[in-house]
Design a protein around this motif. Structure first.
Motif, PDB file in Angstrom:
ATOM      1  N   THR A 192       0.870  -1.322  -0.010  1.00 50.10           N
ATOM      2  CA  THR A 192       0.111   0.120  -0.148  1.00 50.10           C
ATOM      3  C   THR A 192       0.920   1.239  -0.090  1.00 50.10           C
ATOM      4  O   THR A 192       0.379   2.404  -0.385  1.00 50.10           O
ATOM      5  CB  THR A 192      -0.998  -0.029   1.155  1.00 50.10           C
ATOM      6  N   PRO A 227       2.558   2.908   8.993  1.00 47.43           N
ATOM      7  CA  PRO A 227       2.024   3.260  10.274  1.00 47.43           C
ATOM      8  C   PRO A 227       2.394   4.346  11.025  1.00 47.43           C
ATOM      9  O   PRO A 227       1.898   5.121  11.444  1.00 47.43           O
ATOM     10  CB  PRO A 227       1.857   1.974  11.083  1.00 47.43           C
ATOM     11  N   THR A 240      -6.567   2.913  15.077  1.00 45.34           N
ATOM     12  CA  THR A 240      -6.236   2.180  13.650  1.00 45.34           C
ATOM     13  C   THR A 240      -7.060   1.073  13.440  1.00 45.34           C
ATOM     14  O   THR A 240      -7.324   0.189  14.225  1.00 45.34           O
ATOM     15  CB  THR A 240      -4.643   1.698  13.473  1.00 45.34           C
ATOM     16  N   LEU A 250      -7.788  -1.869  10.147  1.00 40.48           N
ATOM     17  CA  LEU A 250      -7.592  -2.770   8.956  1.00 40.48           C
ATOM     18  C   LEU A 250      -8.721  -3.546   8.716  1.00 40.48           C
ATOM     19  O   LEU A 250      -9.175  -4.169   9.354  1.00 40.48           O
ATOM     20  CB  LEU A 250      -6.249  -3.491   8.832  1.00 40.48           C
ATOM     21  N   ILE A 295      -4.640  -9.144   4.985  1.00 38.09           N
ATOM     22  CA  ILE A 295      -4.249  -7.717   5.185  1.00 38.09           C
ATOM     23  C   ILE A 295      -3.282  -7.644   6.526  1.00 38.09           C
ATOM     24  O   ILE A 295      -3.756  -8.327   7.426  1.00 38.09           O
ATOM     25  CB  ILE A 295      -5.267  -6.589   5.302  1.00 38.09           C
ATOM     26  N   ILE A 304       2.137  -1.451   5.452  1.00 38.24           N
ATOM     27  CA  ILE A 304       0.922  -2.264   5.403  1.00 38.24           C
ATOM     28  C   ILE A 304       0.885  -2.914   3.891  1.00 38.24           C
ATOM     29  O   ILE A 304       1.055  -2.394   2.916  1.00 38.24           O
ATOM     30  CB  ILE A 304      -0.345  -1.338   5.740  1.00 38.24           C
ATOM     31  N   THR A 334      -9.904  -1.824   3.371  1.00 36.87           N
ATOM     32  CA  THR A 334      -9.940  -0.634   4.287  1.00 36.87           C
ATOM     33  C   THR A 334      -8.988  -0.285   5.227  1.00 36.87           C
ATOM     34  O   THR A 334      -8.630  -1.378   5.987  1.00 36.87           O
ATOM     35  CB  THR A 334     -11.259  -0.254   4.843  1.00 36.87           C
ATOM     36  N   ILE A 335      -8.215   0.843   5.492  1.00 33.42           N
ATOM     37  CA  ILE A 335      -7.327   1.028   6.225  1.00 33.42           C
ATOM     38  C   ILE A 335      -7.514   2.711   6.827  1.00 33.42           C
ATOM     39  O   ILE A 335      -7.857   3.532   6.102  1.00 33.42           O
ATOM     40  CB  ILE A 335      -5.977   1.330   5.763  1.00 33.42           C
TER      41      ILE A 335
END
Length: 206
Positions: free
Chosen positions: A45, A49, A58, A60, A75, A153, A177-178
């Motif tokens: 990605t 972080p 956070t 994921l 992920i 990530i 999604t992050i």
């Protein structure tokens, strides 16, 4: 309302100037989702972080269309070189009929799960708690510790302590999604937004 969390869920990692995901190894891309080959495929990605996310807020997540067993991570915050208290965050949706959420420490938490299809969230909301989900079900609450991760990530795999990708997945991934940590309301709202999106495209699984 305007400016609410629901309106803000429009951030596209692939199309931003700061982060541009790059595919590595073998992937089978199609209308219903992306499927890594389970051997060497993953998506970097480009998101680190420690520079982009708050340690104690956070999440994921992935939306998976495949029901495949195995020790495969879909992920993860890839591990850095710190030997203890890593803020590692991995989701293994189904391994020996369990879901493994490896969250910000060196131990695995599990919940019974015989179908890897659906939306998974690994969600850190404080220095001592993670609230993780499969679809709308709160799966795990666990005490955690952590230091901020300086690695990256990835989607479609996990990683070793040295930062080398492993635990390659061959599950079809229809969304990743992050972002910030989610409240219970926000996590459920995200599920319904994602489910409506997948249903509109005719590729919902749940």
């Amino acid at each position: 309302t305007t400016g609410s969390m629901l309106d803000q869920m429009k951030y596209n990692l692939k199309n931003t100037g700061s982060f541009s995901g790059s595919y590595v190894g073998g992937w089978n891309t199609g209308y219903s989702g992306n499927k890594p080959n389970g051997v060497n495929g993953y998506m970097d990605t480009g998101l680190i972080p420690s520079t982009s996310l708050a340690l104690n807020s956070t999440h994921l997540g992935v939306y998976l269309r495949s029901n495949i067993d195995g020790l495969k991570s879909d992920i993860s915050v890839i591990q850095d070189s710190v030997s203890s208290a890593r803020d590692q965050l991995n989701i293994y949706p189904r391994y020996s009929n369990q879901s493994y959420y490896r969250v910000y420490d060196d131990s695995n938490s599990t919940v019974s799960n015989t179908n890897s299809q659906g939306l998974y969230l690994a969600n850190r909301v404080s220095s001592l708690e993670t609230r993780n989900y499969k679809n709308t079900t709160l799966a795990i609450k666990t005490a955690t510790v952590g230091t901020h991760n300086t690695s990256k990530i990835i989607v479609g795999a996990g990683g070793t302590l040295s930062g080398t990708p492993n635990a390659f997945s061959d599950r079809e991934n229809a969304l990743a999604t992050i972002g910030d940590g989610l409240t219970d309301y926000e996590a459920k709202a995200l599920y319904w937004i994602v489910q409506k999106y997948q249903t509109t495209l005719g590729r919902q699984v749940y």
